[in-house]
Design a protein around this motif. Sequence first.
Motif, PDB file in Angstrom:
ATOM      1  N   GLU A  72      45.623  93.608  -6.161  1.00 39.90           N
ATOM      2  CA  GLU A  72      46.805  93.561  -5.036  1.00 39.90           C
ATOM      3  C   GLU A  72      47.626  94.873  -5.202  1.00 39.90           C
ATOM      4  N   LEU A  73      47.713  95.513  -4.302  1.00 37.79           N
ATOM      5  CA  LEU A  73      48.387  97.065  -4.383  1.00 37.79           C
ATOM      6  C   LEU A  73      49.450  97.020  -3.056  1.00 37.79           C
ATOM      7  N   GLU A  74      50.694  97.636  -3.440  1.00 33.16           N
ATOM      8  CA  GLU A  74      51.664  97.659  -2.664  1.00 33.16           C
ATOM      9  C   GLU A  74      51.225  98.513  -1.269  1.00 33.16           C
ATOM     10  N   ALA A  75      51.685  98.090  -0.107  1.00 35.23           N
ATOM     11  CA  ALA A  75      51.512  98.672   0.983  1.00 35.23           C
ATOM     12  C   ALA A  75      51.681 100.115   1.162  1.00 35.23           C
ATOM     13  N   GLY A  76      53.017 100.434   0.676  1.00 33.86           N
ATOM     14  CA  GLY A  76      53.382 101.813   0.515  1.00 33.86           C
ATOM     15  C   GLY A  76      52.271 102.879  -0.338  1.00 33.86           C
ATOM     16  N   PHE A  77      51.986 102.113  -1.330  1.00 37.41           N
ATOM     17  CA  PHE A  77      51.154 102.835  -2.386  1.00 37.41           C
ATOM     18  C   PHE A  77      49.695 103.386  -1.531  1.00 37.41           C
ATOM     19  N   VAL A  78      49.207 102.071  -0.912  1.00 34.39           N
ATOM     20  CA  VAL A  78      47.888 102.305  -0.381  1.00 34.39           C
ATOM     21  C   VAL A  78      48.122 103.425   0.976  1.00 34.39           C
ATOM     22  N   GLU A  79      49.305 103.351   1.749  1.00 31.81           N
ATOM     23  CA  GLU A  79      49.394 104.155   2.745  1.00 31.81           C
ATOM     24  C   GLU A  79      49.368 105.443   1.986  1.00 31.81           C
ATOM     25  N   LYS A  80      50.281 105.862   1.096  1.00 34.32           N
ATOM     26  CA  LYS A  80      50.310 107.154   0.463  1.00 34.32           C
ATOM     27  C   LYS A  80      48.830 107.736   0.146  1.00 34.32           C
ATOM     28  N   MET A  81      48.175 106.790  -0.627  1.00 34.00           N
ATOM     29  CA  MET A  81      46.640 107.337  -0.973  1.00 34.00           C
ATOM     30  C   MET A  81      45.844 107.445   0.154  1.00 34.00           C
ATOM     31  N   PHE A  82      46.014 106.675   1.182  1.00 36.23           N
ATOM     32  CA  PHE A  82      45.074 106.925   2.611  1.00 36.23           C
ATOM     33  C   PHE A  82      45.451 108.208   3.104  1.00 36.23           C
ATOM     34  N   ASP A  83      46.763 108.314   3.461  1.00 33.97           N
ATOM     35  CA  ASP A  83      47.124 109.783   4.065  1.00 33.97           C
ATOM     36  C   ASP A  83      46.639 111.118   3.209  1.00 33.97           C
ATOM     37  N   GLU A  84      46.856 110.667   1.762  1.00 38.95           N
ATOM     38  CA  GLU A  84      46.330 111.911   0.845  1.00 38.95           C
ATOM     39  C   GLU A  84      44.875 112.111   0.899  1.00 38.95           C
ATOM     40  N   LYS A  85      44.016 111.159   0.936  1.00 41.86           N
ATOM     41  CA  LYS A  85      42.527 111.080   1.047  1.00 41.86           C
ATOM     42  C   LYS A  85      42.358 111.866   2.497  1.00 41.86           C
ATOM     43  N   SER A  86      42.956 111.298   3.671  1.00 39.04           N
ATOM     44  CA  SER A  86      42.712 111.752   4.954  1.00 39.04           C
ATOM     45  C   SER A  86      42.957 113.069   4.905  1.00 39.04           C
ATOM     46  N   ASN A  87      44.149 113.452   4.636  1.00 39.17           N
ATOM     47  CA  ASN A  87      44.642 114.830   4.599  1.00 39.17           C
ATOM     48  C   ASN A  87      43.670 115.930   4.059  1.00 39.17           C
ATOM     49  N   GLU A  88      43.290 115.407   2.686  1.00 45.11           N
ATOM     50  CA  GLU A  88      42.181 116.223   1.995  1.00 45.11           C
ATOM     51  C   GLU A  88      40.806 116.605   2.850  1.00 45.11           C
ATOM     52  N   THR A  89      40.706 115.401   3.339  1.00 44.17           N
ATOM     53  CA  THR A  89      39.287 115.328   4.006  1.00 44.17           C
ATOM     54  C   THR A  89      39.447 116.470   5.413  1.00 44.17           C
ATOM     55  N   LYS A  90      40.472 116.249   5.931  1.00 42.98           N
ATOM     56  CA  LYS A  90      40.643 116.971   7.087  1.00 42.98           C
ATOM     57  C   LYS A  90      40.856 118.321   6.670  1.00 42.98           C
ATOM     58  N   GLU A  91      41.397 118.762   5.591  1.00 46.29           N
ATOM     59  CA  GLU A  91      41.431 120.167   5.214  1.00 46.29           C
ATOM     60  C   GLU A  91      40.104 120.760   4.901  1.00 46.29           C
ATOM     61  N   LEU A  92      39.146 119.862   4.370  1.00 46.00           N
ATOM     62  CA  LEU A  92      37.692 120.305   4.177  1.00 46.00           C
ATOM     63  C   LEU A  92      37.169 120.646   5.621  1.00 46.00           C
ATOM     64  N   MET A  93      37.246 119.650   6.465  1.00 48.59           N
ATOM     65  CA  MET A  93      36.782 119.750   7.879  1.00 48.59           C
ATOM     66  C   MET A  93      37.180 120.989   8.297  1.00 48.59           C
ATOM     67  N   PHE A  94      38.424 121.404   8.378  1.00 50.55           N
ATOM     68  CA  PHE A  94      38.849 122.684   8.774  1.00 50.55           C
ATOM     69  C   PHE A  94      38.216 123.871   8.387  1.00 50.55           C
ATOM     70  N   ALA A  95      37.989 123.964   6.847  1.00 50.29           N
ATOM     71  CA  ALA A  95      37.439 124.721   6.127  1.00 50.29           C
ATOM     72  C   ALA A  95      35.934 125.004   6.513  1.00 50.29           C
ATOM     73  N   LYS A  96      35.391 123.954   6.403  1.00 52.99           N
ATOM     74  CA  LYS A  96      34.014 123.987   7.014  1.00 52.99           C
ATOM     75  C   LYS A  96      33.563 124.317   8.552  1.00 52.99           C
ATOM     76  N   ASN A  97      34.418 123.936   9.155  1.00 51.04           N
ATOM     77  CA  ASN A  97      34.465 124.281  10.887  1.00 51.04           C
ATOM     78  C   ASN A  97      34.472 125.851  10.891  1.00 51.04           C
ATOM     79  N   HIS A  98      35.369 126.299  10.125  1.00 55.52           N
ATOM     80  CA  HIS A  98      35.598 127.712  10.262  1.00 55.52           C
ATOM     81  C   HIS A  98      34.373 128.338   9.784  1.00 55.52           C
ATOM     82  N   ASP A  99      34.035 128.066   8.740  1.00 56.31           N
ATOM     83  CA  ASP A  99      32.526 128.742   8.234  1.00 56.31           C
ATOM     84  C   ASP A  99      31.493 128.498   8.978  1.00 56.31           C
ATOM     85  N   TYR A 100      31.228 127.003   9.708  1.00 57.76           N
ATOM     86  CA  TYR A 100      30.360 126.927  10.339  1.00 57.76           C
ATOM     87  C   TYR A 100      30.306 127.087  11.818  1.00 57.76           C
ATOM     88  N   GLY A 101      31.359 127.554  12.345  1.00 60.76           N
ATOM     89  CA  GLY A 101      31.759 127.882  13.657  1.00 60.76           C
ATOM     90  C   GLY A 101      31.725 126.593  14.636  1.00 60.76           C
TER      91      GLY A 101
END
Length: 160
Positions: A72-101
Motif C-alpha cells: 500500500e503506497l500513498e496516493a501522492g507518491f503514486v501520482e508523482k511516480m505516475f507523472d514522472e513515468k508519463s513525462n519520461e515516455t512523452k519526451e521519448l515520444m517527442f524525440a522519436k516523432n522528430h526522428d521518424y517524422g
Amino acid sequence: MKKTRDYGTAWRILRPESITDQIFIKAQRIRTLEEKKVAKIDEDITGEYIGIVNYCLIAMMQLEIASETPFELEAGFVEKMFDEKSNETKELMFAKNHDYGEAWRDMRISSLTDLILMKLLRVKQIEDNKGQTLASEGVKANYQDMLNYAVFALIKLGVK
C-alpha cells in the motif's frame, strides 16, 4: 489515479510477468475485435488501449519500486511516480516523432496493435531470460514504446 483512490495500490501484488500478461490480454482482445468486427462484451477497444497505457505505467513504476516496499503506497507518491513515468515516455515520444517524422499518423490502427503485440512477445522473452539481453533494449523501453503506440491509437480513434 481515480482507481488508486478507489482500490488503493492493489496492483502492487502483481509481478512484472503478470503485468505483461495483463497488457497482452488487452492487446489480444483488440486484435480479435479488429479481425472479427463483432464484440460480445459491450466494451470497445478505446478502453483496452487506455488499459494498456495504464498497465505500462504500472509496469514501469513496479520496475523501480523496491520489492521490500509495502504494497500500500500513498496516493501522492503514486501520482508523482505516475507523472514522472508519463513525462519520461512523452519526451521519448517527442524525440522519436522528430526522428521518424510522425510516421504513425499514416499507419493503420491495426498495425499499432500488432506492434504492441510484438513488443509484448519481446518483453515476455526478456522476462523468461531473467532480464538478460545481448543487444536489445530492456523491458522499460518496450513498455514505453507500447504506451506510445496505444496513445497513437487513441489519438487516431479521436480520444482526447
